[in-house]
Design a protein around this motif. Structure first.
Motif, PDB file in Angstrom:
ATOM      1  N   GLY A 121       0.823  -1.211   0.000  1.00 18.66           N
ATOM      2  CA  GLY A 121       0.000   0.000   0.000  1.00 18.66           C
ATOM      3  C   GLY A 121       0.853   1.254   0.000  1.00 18.66           C
ATOM      4  N   VAL A 122       1.915   1.265   0.795  1.00 19.41           N
ATOM      5  CA  VAL A 122       2.829   2.408   0.839  1.00 19.41           C
ATOM      6  C   VAL A 122       3.481   2.631  -0.521  1.00 19.41           C
ATOM      7  N   VAL A 123       3.921   1.545  -1.138  1.00 18.71           N
ATOM      8  CA  VAL A 123       4.584   1.646  -2.443  1.00 18.71           C
ATOM      9  C   VAL A 123       3.624   2.161  -3.514  1.00 18.71           C
ATOM     10  N   LEU A 124       2.390   1.668  -3.502  1.00 12.19           N
ATOM     11  CA  LEU A 124       1.403   2.147  -4.480  1.00 12.19           C
ATOM     12  C   LEU A 124       1.162   3.639  -4.313  1.00 12.19           C
ATOM     13  N   ASP A 125       1.122   4.113  -3.058  1.00 12.24           N
ATOM     14  CA  ASP A 125       0.953   5.553  -2.810  1.00 12.24           C
ATOM     15  C   ASP A 125       2.129   6.345  -3.380  1.00 12.24           C
ATOM     16  N   LYS A 126       3.347   5.812  -3.239  1.00 13.55           N
ATOM     17  CA  LYS A 126       4.531   6.475  -3.804  1.00 13.55           C
ATOM     18  C   LYS A 126       4.424   6.580  -5.319  1.00 13.55           C
ATOM     19  N   LEU A 127       3.997   5.481  -5.947  1.00 10.23           N
ATOM     20  CA  LEU A 127       3.884   5.488  -7.406  1.00 10.23           C
ATOM     21  C   LEU A 127       2.833   6.475  -7.879  1.00 10.23           C
ATOM     22  N   ALA A 492       4.544 -10.153  -4.127  1.00  7.37           N
ATOM     23  CA  ALA A 492       4.933  -8.817  -3.658  1.00  7.37           C
ATOM     24  C   ALA A 492       6.446  -8.640  -3.745  1.00  7.37           C
ATOM     25  N   TYR A 493       7.180  -9.679  -3.385  1.00  8.60           N
ATOM     26  CA  TYR A 493       8.641  -9.656  -3.474  1.00  8.60           C
ATOM     27  C   TYR A 493       9.074  -9.403  -4.917  1.00  8.60           C
ATOM     28  N   GLY A 494       8.417 -10.053  -5.858  1.00  7.48           N
ATOM     29  CA  GLY A 494       8.735  -9.853  -7.262  1.00  7.48           C
ATOM     30  C   GLY A 494       8.448  -8.434  -7.722  1.00  7.48           C
ATOM     31  N   LEU A 495       7.288  -7.901  -7.345  1.00 13.81           N
ATOM     32  CA  LEU A 495       6.924  -6.548  -7.767  1.00 13.81           C
ATOM     33  C   LEU A 495       7.869  -5.498  -7.194  1.00 13.81           C
ATOM     34  N   LEU A 496       8.241  -5.651  -5.932  1.00 11.66           N
ATOM     35  CA  LEU A 496       9.164  -4.692  -5.324  1.00 11.66           C
ATOM     36  C   LEU A 496      10.548  -4.794  -5.961  1.00 11.66           C
ATOM     37  N   VAL A 762      12.420   1.865  -3.225  1.00  8.42           N
ATOM     38  CA  VAL A 762      11.625   0.997  -2.341  1.00  8.42           C
ATOM     39  C   VAL A 762      12.523  -0.038  -1.672  1.00  8.42           C
ATOM     40  N   SER A 763      13.790   0.312  -1.483  1.00 10.54           N
ATOM     41  CA  SER A 763      14.753  -0.656  -0.936  1.00 10.54           C
ATOM     42  C   SER A 763      14.361  -1.126   0.458  1.00 10.54           C
ATOM     43  N   GLU A 764      13.823  -0.213   1.277  1.00 10.65           N
ATOM     44  CA  GLU A 764      13.428  -0.611   2.640  1.00 10.65           C
ATOM     45  C   GLU A 764      12.291  -1.630   2.596  1.00 10.65           C
ATOM     46  N   GLU A 765      11.287  -1.350   1.791  1.00  9.45           N
ATOM     47  CA  GLU A 765      10.162  -2.278   1.670  1.00  9.45           C
ATOM     48  C   GLU A 765      10.620  -3.613   1.081  1.00  9.45           C
ATOM     49  N   LEU A 766      11.494  -3.546   0.080  1.00  8.51           N
ATOM     50  CA  LEU A 766      11.991  -4.762  -0.551  1.00  8.51           C
ATOM     51  C   LEU A 766      12.744  -5.630   0.450  1.00  8.51           C
ATOM     52  N   GLU A 767      13.576  -5.017   1.273  1.00  6.11           N
ATOM     53  CA  GLU A 767      14.355  -5.785   2.242  1.00  6.11           C
ATOM     54  C   GLU A 767      13.441  -6.520   3.225  1.00  6.11           C
ATOM     55  N   THR A 768      12.441  -5.811   3.722  1.00  2.38           N
ATOM     56  CA  THR A 768      11.519  -6.433   4.683  1.00  2.38           C
ATOM     57  C   THR A 768      10.729  -7.570   4.049  1.00  2.38           C
ATOM     58  N   VAL A 769      10.179  -7.325   2.861  1.00  6.31           N
ATOM     59  CA  VAL A 769       9.352  -8.336   2.203  1.00  6.31           C
ATOM     60  C   VAL A 769      10.196  -9.540   1.785  1.00  6.31           C
ATOM     61  N   GLN A 770      11.435  -9.285   1.351  1.00  7.06           N
ATOM     62  CA  GLN A 770      12.304 -10.397   0.976  1.00  7.06           C
ATOM     63  C   GLN A 770      12.585 -11.293   2.184  1.00  7.06           C
ATOM     64  N   GLU A 771      12.791 -10.693   3.339  1.00  2.72           N
ATOM     65  CA  GLU A 771      13.041 -11.479   4.546  1.00  2.72           C
ATOM     66  C   GLU A 771      11.804 -12.296   4.929  1.00  2.72           C
ATOM     67  N   PHE A 772      10.646 -11.682   4.777  1.00  5.09           N
ATOM     68  CA  PHE A 772       9.411 -12.431   5.017  1.00  5.09           C
ATOM     69  C   PHE A 772       9.306 -13.610   4.052  1.00  5.09           C
ATOM     70  N   TYR A 773       9.623 -13.359   2.790  1.00 13.71           N
ATOM     71  CA  TYR A 773       9.535 -14.404   1.779  1.00 13.71           C
ATOM     72  C   TYR A 773      10.465 -15.573   2.116  1.00 13.71           C
ATOM     73  N   ASN A 774      11.715 -15.251   2.469  1.00 16.48           N
ATOM     74  CA  ASN A 774      12.660 -16.313   2.812  1.00 16.48           C
ATOM     75  C   ASN A 774      12.180 -17.116   4.011  1.00 16.48           C
ATOM     76  N   LYS A 775      11.613 -16.426   4.991  1.00 13.46           N
ATOM     77  CA  LYS A 775      11.110 -17.117   6.180  1.00 13.46           C
ATOM     78  C   LYS A 775       9.956 -18.055   5.825  1.00 13.46           C
ATOM     79  N   LEU A 776       9.026 -17.571   4.991  1.00 10.94           N
ATOM     80  CA  LEU A 776       7.868 -18.389   4.624  1.00 10.94           C
ATOM     81  C   LEU A 776       8.273 -19.590   3.776  1.00 10.94           C
TER      82      LEU A 776
END
Length: 801
Positions: A121-127, A492-496, A762-776
């Motif tokens: 949602g934050v990223v879409l607002d930026k775009l 989401a990881y792919g889009l970021l 969007v490096s901050e968002e990407l880092e967080t989502v990537q970590e979530f992805y790896n965990k899942l």
């Protein structure tokens, strides 16, 4: 630091960070154990850290499983909360502890999903704020595709008194939810049982048939029954009218039976609305539901002015508060095969086709010898197997604590010995039913001997010996297989990755080269898919051609044996045939389907090829796995094109997303393709059913009318069924191929050739989502191992007796 680590860093273009790994003594073993904080310490700069994490996330599944299980979080509080909730994915005993762990894991995934949606949602607002119309529009369209909601459906069959309701109550831990206990009363409508994850209330949603549908049923049946004094109380027509109107229906003209006074308790029926019930306790809800779900008009009791509304009900959905077993699973208590009401019948067929598992319920003392459960299964297997998505058949023997029809006070060793023998006999019986085995292999079939009463009381058997916990574990496994969160986070990881890659710079030369390589790979893969599909079409055409000839040659013999059954008197069969003629060739209660009989040679000709092309087993994939194996080989390209690495990561995720989407499309469309054979025969047979015969020679006239119609129609009827199926198959194959081509071409263009300016970081968002992805991904791999162990433990072992 050993050669493995040095080579990996060199391969990934990160050799300048070798000293950090050397200083920390990182070798191959400890490399796979690196956690998120460890990686942050080794790479102080964000750019190299993101590259390393992207590479690290693309390691093989067994390497990922060894990676850190630390959860990322945007706050210490959130991190501590999720760490506690996802501390384990292993199976624990006792059962209560296991349930608690599953609930914690589920809650943690919900938190992750919420966090990632917030980031998107934050990223879409930026775009939107920077007016990046091309990239923004593309990303927004892809975000909409990330939502994937699917429930696992478990269909529950069984004759009246077999213990379906008690079984469901025991498995979900709600003793008083579904009404049970009366020998004569039976559940007459479809009941779906789901979880209510939003409120602590017990809720029911009642969906009615339309008033027009009731009129269609009402006028013919009320007029046909007439004012005769010798009405058969067992007749379905009489039961329906008596339930809704009491005794006065036979004294009223048909047009008066739609008067509002008969529906004061259910005004929703008159206005095509759904009725909602909400209670604090399951017992109160169950008591109120009886009039909408149970046929209790035949119990020989004076029910006074009570009205029973089951003939007007299409479906009832019950929602049980905060039941983790039902979070992604729906249990469906199913009435018998088919229904005169078209909308109820279509809903029944739809639910059957969506079942991933079927529970066939029978009393243990009659399980091996009783015909009805097997007749239900045989008459439905074409809708469950090739015409559906069912992977498992569980034959559940109820009342397993009872040694015979009279005694309940017997040693548990005798009960367990008897239960083991029953399992043996049912396995043998399954192997005798070749029509079922065409759709389901031995490994799909399991037997459970359960006691709902002992599960709650535990007088004779231990909890595990009631086998209710085994069924609960099975439902937990279905919930665990649910991948809604992982699918969303992966996308989401792919889009970021796409957005961040686009923001880092031009790299025009590399983009041009990688586009050429991707285009070449795409068309090589599409060509392979097209060849496989052509071979599939040719195989189907050959099978169906043989099936048409066999159908024409055997059609009249098949029809004659159906219309003149052995050991059936003319008077007895007259009633059966009349019901069948009035119901488009189907007798719901007796599991008879003339259309299916006539189509049998056609379906037989295609069954094996169809099962291999569109498997339900979860291990194989459609079209000989050619779509599952589709790959643009982005991992290899990343090694050669470092400046567009993030875009290639996006394309890899996009590849996974489109394959998941196409598999769902294929799974739904293959049902329509298979059922088209029987449906085309049914459509062609309607003229043979449409004439109304009465009087002395009505049985003879019905037989002759059907024979005459089949004789005139068979030269075109079977060819038409073949053509319809092949056209539907061709449409599916063309749609799949075109969708894959268009989506991947668009994704390649948007990720590498689209020119956009002022793209946000969007490096901050990407880092967080990537970590979530790896965990899942790690968690998902652990769950697969857990599921494999559970499947092993659920295998039925029969001790020597």
């Amino acid at each position: 630091m050993d050669d493995f680590v040095r080579d990996k860093l060199k391969e990934w273009g990160l050799s300048e960070w070798e000293n950090n790994f050397k200083d920390e003594g990182i070798d191959e073993e400890s490399f796979y154990l690196l956690g998120d904080q460890d990686i942050n310490d080794l790479f102080p700069k964000k750019g190299p850290r993101l590259k390393f994490k992207a590479k690290f996330g693309l390691l093989k599944p067994h390497e990922e499983a060894a990676a850190s299980t630390e959860l990322p979080s945007t706050s210490d509080k959130g991190k501590r909360k999720m760490d506690r909730q996802m501390e384990s994915n292993e199976v624990h005993t006792p059962h209560k502890r296991q349930c608690d762990n599953e609930t914690r894991a589920s809650s943690a995934e919900a938190i992750i999903l919420s966090e990632v949606k917030a980031k998107i949602g934050v990223v879409l607002d930026k775009l939107r704020s920077q007016n990046n119309t091309k990239l923004g529009a593309f990303v927004e369209s892809k975000v909409l595709d990330l939502e994937t909601k699917k429930r696992e459906i478990v269909g529950v069959f069984g004759k009246t008194g077999a213990g379906k309701s008690s079984l469901i109550n025991a498995v979900i831990g709600q003793k008083n939810l579904l009404p049970s206990g009366s020998v004569n009363a039976c559940t007459s409508v479809m009941i779906k049982v789901e979880g209510n994850m939003h409120t602590p209330k017990y809720e029911a949603e009642i969906e009615f048939i339309t008033t027009e549908e009731w009129k269609d049923e009402l006028w013919p049946i009320s007029q046909s029954v007439g004012d005769h004094e010798d009405q058969d109380p067992e007749d379905e027509t009489v039961q329906k009218l008596s339930a809704v109107y009491g005794d006065e229906w036979n004294k009223k003209p048909p047009e008066s039976l739609m008067d509002k006074k008969y529906f004061t308790e259910i005004p929703e029926f008159l206005y095509s609305k759904r009725k909602n019930l909400t209670y604090d306790s399951p017992k109160d809800l169950s008591s109120e539901l009886k009039k909408y779900t149970r046929n209790e008009t035949n119990q020989g009791e004076d029910t006074g002015d009570t009205r029973w509304y089951w003939p007007l009900v299409k479906c009832v959905t019950l929602k049980v508060p905060h039941n983790h077993l039902l979070q992604h699973v729906t249990l469906v208590d199913l009435p018998g095969n088919g229904d005169r009401n078209k909308s109820r019948d279509q809903m029944w067929k739809g639910v059957i086709g969506n079942c991933s598992t079927v529970w066939i319920v029978a009393e243990i003392n009659r399980a091996a010898s009783e015909k009805e459960p097997w007749e239900i299964l045989e008459s439905s297997c074409h809708l469950l197997g090739n015409g559906g998505e069912c992977q498992r058949i569980h034959f559940i023997c109820t009342k397993s604590d009872i040694e015979d029809d009279h005694s309940t006070d017997v040693p548990d060793i005798d009960i367990l010995k008897r239960n083991a023998n029953v399992k043996k006999e049912l396995k043998k019986e399954f192997n005798r039913h070749q029509e079922i085995k065409k759709h389901f292999s031995d490994k799909c079939f399991k037997v459970f001997t359960v006691s709902s009463r002992e599960f709650f009381k535990r007088k004779l058997l231990k909890e595990e010996d009631t086998e209710i916990p085994k069924l609960q574990e099975f439902l937990e496994m279905l919930n665990e297989c649910h991948s809604e969160t992982l699918n969303y986070v992966s996308g989401a990881y792919g889009l970021l990755s796409l957005i961040q890659g686009a923001s880092l710079g031009e790299a025009v030369a590399e983009k041009t080269k990688v586009c050429e390589d991707l285009g070449r790979n795409l068309y090589l893969q599409l060509d392979s898919i097209k060849k496989e599909m052509e071979e599939t079409y040719n195989a189907f055409e050959k099978c169906l051609t043989e099936g048409v000839e066999n159908s024409k040659n055997s059609c009249e013999r098949t029809l004659d044996s159906f219309l003149h059954p052995r050991r059936k008197s003319g008077r007895g069969f007259h009633k059966t045939l009349k019901c069948l003629v009035n119901n488009s060739g189907i007798h719901p209660r007796k599991q008879l389907n003339l259309n299916l009989k006539l189509a049998l040679k056609l379906t037989n000709s295609i069954d094996e090829t169809f099962k291999n092309t569109f498997p339900n087993d979860g291990e194989s994939a459609p079209f000989n796995s050619v779509i599952r194996e589709f790959s643009l080989e982005t991992e290899k390209l990343i090694q050669n094109y470092k400046d567009v690495e993030l875009q290639l990561i996006f394309l890899k995720r996009e590849e996974e997303q489109i394959k998941t989407k196409l598999n769902k499309v294929i799974r739904e469309d293959k049902k329509t393709i298979y059922r088209s054979l029987i449906e085309t025969i049914e459509e062609n047979m309607q003229e043979g059913y449409n004439t109304e015969f009465t009087g002395k020679d009505s049985l003879l006239n019905m037989r002759e009318k059907i024979k005459e119609h089949v004789h005139d129609a068979m030269n075109n009827m079977f060819d038409r069924a073949k053509d319809v199926m092949l056209n539907k198959l061709k449409d599916l194959m063309e749609s799949v191929w075109k969708t894959l081509e268009d989506n991947m071409k668009e994704s390649i263009h948007c990720s590498l050739l689209m020119e956009d300016h002022s793209i946000p970081d969007v490096s901050e968002e990407l880092e967080t989502v990537q970590e979530f992805y790896n965990k899942l991904k790690t968690s998902s791999n652990m769950k697969k191992c857990t599921e494999a162990r559970r499947q092993e433990s659920m295998k039925i072992t029969i001790p020597d007796t």
